[in-house]
Design a protein around this motif. Sequence first.
Motif, mmCIF file in Angstrom:
data_model
loop_
_atom_site.group_PDB
_atom_site.id
_atom_site.type_symbol
_atom_site.label_atom_id
_atom_site.label_comp_id
_atom_site.label_asym_id
_atom_site.label_seq_id
_atom_site.Cartn_x
_atom_site.Cartn_y
_atom_site.Cartn_z
ATOM 1 N N GLU B 56 13.916 -3.146 -37.974
ATOM 2 C CA GLU B 56 14.468 -4.130 -38.914
ATOM 3 C C GLU B 56 13.349 -4.909 -39.603
ATOM 4 O OE1 GLU B 56 17.916 -6.884 -39.936
ATOM 5 O OE2 GLU B 56 17.939 -5.082 -38.698
ATOM 6 N N MET B 57 12.339 -5.260 -38.818
ATOM 7 C CA MET B 57 11.218 -6.040 -39.355
ATOM 8 C C MET B 57 10.273 -5.186 -40.205
ATOM 9 S SD MET B 57 10.598 -7.997 -35.766
ATOM 10 C CE MET B 57 9.133 -8.973 -36.098
ATOM 11 N N GLY B 58 10.549 -3.900 -40.259
ATOM 12 C CA GLY B 58 9.736 -3.049 -41.132
ATOM 13 C C GLY B 58 8.475 -2.510 -40.489
ATOM 14 N N LEU B 59 8.347 -2.682 -39.180
ATOM 15 C CA LEU B 59 7.120 -2.236 -38.511
ATOM 16 C C LEU B 59 7.226 -0.806 -37.982
ATOM 17 C CD1 LEU B 59 6.459 -5.562 -36.600
ATOM 18 C CD2 LEU B 59 5.216 -4.709 -38.577
ATOM 19 N N LEU B 60 8.477 -0.364 -37.822
ATOM 20 C CA LEU B 60 8.672 1.004 -37.345
ATOM 21 C C LEU B 60 9.559 1.760 -38.329
ATOM 22 C CD1 LEU B 60 9.367 0.552 -33.505
ATOM 23 C CD2 LEU B 60 7.224 1.122 -34.647
ATOM 24 N N GLU B 61 9.534 3.070 -38.191
ATOM 25 C CA GLU B 61 10.407 3.903 -39.006
ATOM 26 C C GLU B 61 10.982 5.024 -38.151
ATOM 27 O OE1 GLU B 61 7.830 5.235 -42.031
ATOM 28 O OE2 GLU B 61 8.138 3.493 -43.329
ATOM 29 N N GLN B 62 12.098 5.543 -38.609
ATOM 30 C CA GLN B 62 12.715 6.659 -37.921
ATOM 31 C C GLN B 62 12.700 7.861 -38.857
ATOM 32 O OE1 GLN B 62 16.490 5.262 -36.581
ATOM 33 N NE2 GLN B 62 16.368 6.423 -34.677
ATOM 34 N N PRO B 63 12.059 8.946 -38.462
ATOM 35 C CA PRO B 63 12.031 10.129 -39.341
ATOM 36 C C PRO B 63 13.450 10.590 -39.667
ATOM 37 C CG PRO B 63 10.583 10.433 -37.442
ATOM 38 C CD PRO B 63 11.325 9.153 -37.217
ATOM 39 N N TYR B 64 14.358 10.493 -38.708
ATOM 40 C CA TYR B 64 15.771 10.804 -38.953
ATOM 41 C C TYR B 64 16.577 10.124 -37.856
ATOM 42 C CZ TYR B 64 14.517 14.269 -35.471
ATOM 43 O OH TYR B 64 14.030 14.892 -34.354
ATOM 44 N N THR B 65 17.857 9.984 -38.108
ATOM 45 C CA THR B 65 18.705 9.312 -37.135
ATOM 46 C C THR B 65 18.519 9.935 -35.761
ATOM 47 O OG1 THR B 65 20.308 9.499 -38.921
ATOM 48 C CG2 THR B 65 21.010 8.344 -36.936
ATOM 49 N N SER B 66 18.390 9.119 -34.802
ATOM 50 C CA SER B 66 18.257 9.542 -33.415
ATOM 51 C C SER B 66 17.070 10.453 -33.155
ATOM 52 C CB SER B 66 19.533 10.226 -32.918
ATOM 53 O OG SER B 66 19.662 11.510 -33.463
ATOM 54 N N ALA B 67 15.983 10.138 -33.828
ATOM 55 C CA ALA B 67 14.695 10.673 -33.383
ATOM 56 C C ALA B 67 13.946 9.476 -32.816
ATOM 57 C CB ALA B 67 13.919 11.274 -34.543
ATOM 58 N N GLY B 68 12.777 9.684 -32.286
ATOM 59 C CA GLY B 68 11.974 8.556 -31.823
ATOM 60 C C GLY B 68 11.456 7.750 -33.000
ATOM 61 N N ARG B 69 10.700 6.698 -32.723
ATOM 62 C CA ARG B 69 10.176 5.862 -33.794
ATOM 63 C C ARG B 69 8.724 6.217 -34.101
ATOM 64 N NH1 ARG B 69 14.675 3.677 -32.495
ATOM 65 N NH2 ARG B 69 15.562 2.066 -33.829
ATOM 66 N N VAL B 70 8.356 5.911 -35.317
ATOM 67 C CA VAL B 70 7.004 6.139 -35.816
ATOM 68 C C VAL B 70 6.549 4.848 -36.481
ATOM 69 C CG1 VAL B 70 5.828 7.288 -37.728
ATOM 70 C CG2 VAL B 70 7.227 8.618 -36.143
ATOM 71 N N PRO B 71 5.310 4.448 -36.330
ATOM 72 C CA PRO B 71 4.874 3.199 -36.981
ATOM 73 C C PRO B 71 4.910 3.348 -38.496
ATOM 74 C CG PRO B 71 3.263 3.936 -35.329
ATOM 75 C CD PRO B 71 4.231 5.061 -35.537
ATOM 76 N N SER B 72 5.324 2.301 -39.190
ATOM 77 C CA SER B 72 5.219 2.282 -40.642
ATOM 78 C C SER B 72 3.812 1.804 -40.995
ATOM 79 C CB SER B 72 6.236 1.317 -41.232
ATOM 80 O OG SER B 72 5.861 -0.011 -40.910
ATOM 81 N N ASP B 73 3.477 1.839 -42.291
ATOM 82 C CA ASP B 73 2.171 1.314 -42.689
ATOM 83 C C ASP B 73 2.012 -0.127 -42.219
ATOM 84 O OD1 ASP B 73 1.752 3.718 -43.829
ATOM 85 O OD2 ASP B 73 1.843 3.043 -45.906
ATOM 86 N N TYR B 74 3.106 -0.915 -42.353
ATOM 87 C CA TYR B 74 3.050 -2.310 -41.885
ATOM 88 C C TYR B 74 2.812 -2.377 -40.391
ATOM 89 C CZ TYR B 74 4.906 -3.421 -46.460
ATOM 90 O OH TYR B 74 5.068 -3.527 -47.808
ATOM 91 N N GLY B 75 3.431 -1.432 -39.678
ATOM 92 C CA GLY B 75 3.241 -1.390 -38.236
ATOM 93 C C GLY B 75 1.777 -1.193 -37.877
ATOM 94 N N TYR B 76 1.149 -0.230 -38.546
ATOM 95 C CA TYR B 76 -0.278 -0.018 -38.303
ATOM 96 C C TYR B 76 -1.063 -1.270 -38.655
ATOM 97 C CZ TYR B 76 0.385 5.049 -37.808
ATOM 98 O OH TYR B 76 0.755 6.288 -37.391
ATOM 99 N N ARG B 77 -0.686 -1.867 -39.772
ATOM 100 C CA ARG B 77 -1.395 -3.046 -40.230
ATOM 101 C C ARG B 77 -1.339 -4.152 -39.169
ATOM 102 N NH1 ARG B 77 -5.437 -4.483 -42.229
ATOM 103 N NH2 ARG B 77 -5.190 -3.053 -43.980
ATOM 104 N N TYR B 78 -0.137 -4.391 -38.641
ATOM 105 C CA TYR B 78 0.010 -5.426 -37.617
ATOM 106 C C TYR B 78 -0.811 -5.080 -36.382
ATOM 107 C CZ TYR B 78 2.155 -9.131 -34.914
ATOM 108 O OH TYR B 78 2.348 -10.274 -34.169
ATOM 109 N N TYR B 79 -0.743 -3.802 -36.033
ATOM 110 C CA TYR B 79 -1.506 -3.333 -34.867
ATOM 111 C C TYR B 79 -2.990 -3.588 -35.076
ATOM 112 C CZ TYR B 79 -3.692 0.077 -31.693
ATOM 113 O OH TYR B 79 -4.471 0.687 -30.746
ATOM 114 N N VAL B 80 -3.477 -3.203 -36.237
ATOM 115 C CA VAL B 80 -4.905 -3.360 -36.519
ATOM 116 C C VAL B 80 -5.297 -4.831 -36.545
ATOM 117 C CG1 VAL B 80 -6.594 -3.151 -38.375
ATOM 118 C CG2 VAL B 80 -5.238 -1.172 -37.702
ATOM 119 N N ASP B 81 -4.448 -5.664 -37.147
ATOM 120 C CA ASP B 81 -4.795 -7.072 -37.300
ATOM 121 C C ASP B 81 -4.655 -7.861 -36.000
ATOM 122 O OD1 ASP B 81 -5.410 -6.703 -39.910
ATOM 123 O OD2 ASP B 81 -3.512 -7.470 -40.704
ATOM 124 N N CYS B 82 -3.606 -7.583 -35.225
ATOM 125 C CA CYS B 82 -3.278 -8.478 -34.115
ATOM 126 C C CYS B 82 -3.297 -7.860 -32.727
ATOM 127 C CB CYS B 82 -1.895 -9.091 -34.333
ATOM 128 S SG CYS B 82 -1.665 -9.795 -35.968
#
Lengths: 348, 348
Positions: B56-82
């Motif tokens: 919801e916060m835009g940090l993760l993405e789902q390649p398709y319904t009911s697959a696992g999650r993948v980081p979005s660009d924002y997710g990587y950004r947050y990871y790298v920054d914090c």
Amino acid sequence: MRTDERMDERKKQVLAAIVQDYILTGEPVGSRTITRRYNLGVSAATIRNEMADLEEMGLLEQPYTSAGRVPSDYGYRYYVDCLMAPERLTREEVEYVYQRYNQKMLEIEQVLEETARLVSEMTAYTAVAMGPNQDHAVLEQVQIVPVQATNKALLVAITSTGIVEHRIFTISDNITPEDLARISQVLNTNLQGIALEAMQRAVLKDIYREITEHRSLVKLITDLLQQILVLEGNEKVYLDGIINILSQPEFKDWDKVKEILAFFEREDSLRRIFNASPGGGLAIRIGQENKEEGIDKCSVVTISYAVEGKIIGKVGLLGPTRMHYPRVISVLQCVADSLSRSLQQFYR
Amino acid sequence: MRTDERMDERKKQVLAAIVQDYILTGEPVGSRTITRRYNLGVSAATIRNEMADLEEMGLLEQPYTSAGRVPSDYGYRYYVDCLMAPERLTREEVEYVYQRYNQKMLEIEQVLEETARLVSEMTAYTAVAMGPNQDHAVLEQVQIVPVQATNKALLVAITSTGIVEHRIFTISDNITPEDLARISQVLNTNLQGIALEAMQRAVLKDIYREITEHRSLVKLITDLLQQILVLEGNEKVYLDGIINILSQPEFKDWDKVKEILAFFEREDSLRRIFNASPGGGLAIRIGQENKEEGIDKCSVVTISYAVEGKIIGKVGLLGPTRMHYPRVISVLQCVADSLSRSLQQFYR
DNA sequence: TCTTAGCACTCTGGTCTAAAGAGTGCTAAA
DNA sequence: TTTAGCACTCTTTAGACCAGAGTGCTAAGA
């Protein structure tokens, strides 16, 4: 080739048709296709019989039972040696090549870079231009320039092949600009016209006779000359159109592409492949005829360029064995010709 | 970032776990995997809820319904920054870098080539080393050497960044070696310490005042200087490890690979990307943060190198957004540090 | 003896279906 | 607030099937 005895006119026509069609489409060629597209005046069944013979002779291959035929390396070889009709470039294309070489290009490096780019562009294969071979080059001029306000000096050398190389090196405090000028002068009178390889031995003595001090510096400088001209400046490789390899359907396979890219990163392999055919002129190596690792599914076509009748380097390209040989040959001949003439200006 | 307010400790842990796992495996990460591999002390269902929030916060993405999650660009950004914990290179690795720079390397070009090779080797991504930026460089020395027995001369120039460039040009018959020596000398006294950009305007007048004849030759020479130093010698690009891109599973797609290779062939794009973050130090650009065409699925990490406190160039690499950031950063920092020290010798 | 029509056979490549696997979202209970 | 359970979704893999292309062989014709 012993196969010749068994090759009647019709077999040649069939082989030529198959090679041409396969080069064009990349799909195995069937007997029907040949009767449809090439008018040989016989039925598909006859063609089938001929194809079976050609396969027996090792000129064709079948990817699997009851698929069409594909030329083997020998098949391409026979085609290239005996069947291929030369393709003439159009007036516009020749014009285009001339125009590309008429740009203002002031250094050999630039000319060779442009050559690689031009060949890859005109053939859609990966092009290689190799800088002049320095083995028989002679030193034309050497100059040592002190770098002001430092303890450094710049060594610049020009060879008879028009290659300029330089190197900065450190000098000790007690060396004056006058010393360097004197060394420059002695080196020039002694080394001019001397083959790069021969530089080390006899000549050094003559130089020592004229310069009594700073001998270690002279040694350093001659070593550097050797290094920059013979080891580094020799046969520089200019590559262009690596991407083109990816467009070939035969290299859709990941591992194949990696193998080839790895091959391109080994410059010494490239040099070996290019120098594999010692004679001048055009050389075509098909498939396993290439002994280097990773490119046994490729063909390499090279042509030498020359200045004042002397062969000094090579240009060429690498692509799948399913290569458009007639066109490639015309392009290379035209380019090598223009390149030779263009390089003339860098030699006297 | 506004997301911070909603990021409690556990969410951070979950995000970090997902990013790390995805970087490692390249497969979408499910809630079960996290409870199994990372001991967060809560059940898969709880993780699922957190993951829904993070999406919801835009940090993760789902390649398709009911697959696992993948980081979005924002997710990587947050990871790298914090979130990211810096990874320290092992003693052996640091040692290895030092040793590579302790080889005898006599020219800047060689050092930068070696740098690109080293970075690509240690990270398995595609490395780029960019030569010194000449914008604020000043001319250190210029020398014109007549090529004996021809109507040619060689222009050699050294800049304060240690770059040496040369160019052969034609002179008319009435120019004597003494003329050239005189021009060299006047150019040196007038141009030394002058910024390359500023060379054209005011200074030319001073030179003309001192040299009354051969003005067209002087014009030619200053033009050539401009050309070889500012246009060609500026920010040369050294690439290494292009093959590495092919090893990344996200680039199994033919067209993507072509796009990236095409990007690499456009040197100006590369320069723009590398200079996109104006400040010195480390810069990380993730996914669509890269505005150049063809690399919006890639991350670019760059670091500047400096001599005597002045930033003069950049090194970096390009890889998938799923990049091993902590390691990449450590490697680049170590390399940039060694590179800066290694370059010191070419400057006074 | 060479050529050709006919035919059975082989192999690939694409499409379709079914089943397995991984993972989710929601609900209700702890 | 956390968690177990469960129905549901979507992908991936394997197998089955069919159309298409092409062959090799045989027997008849020139």
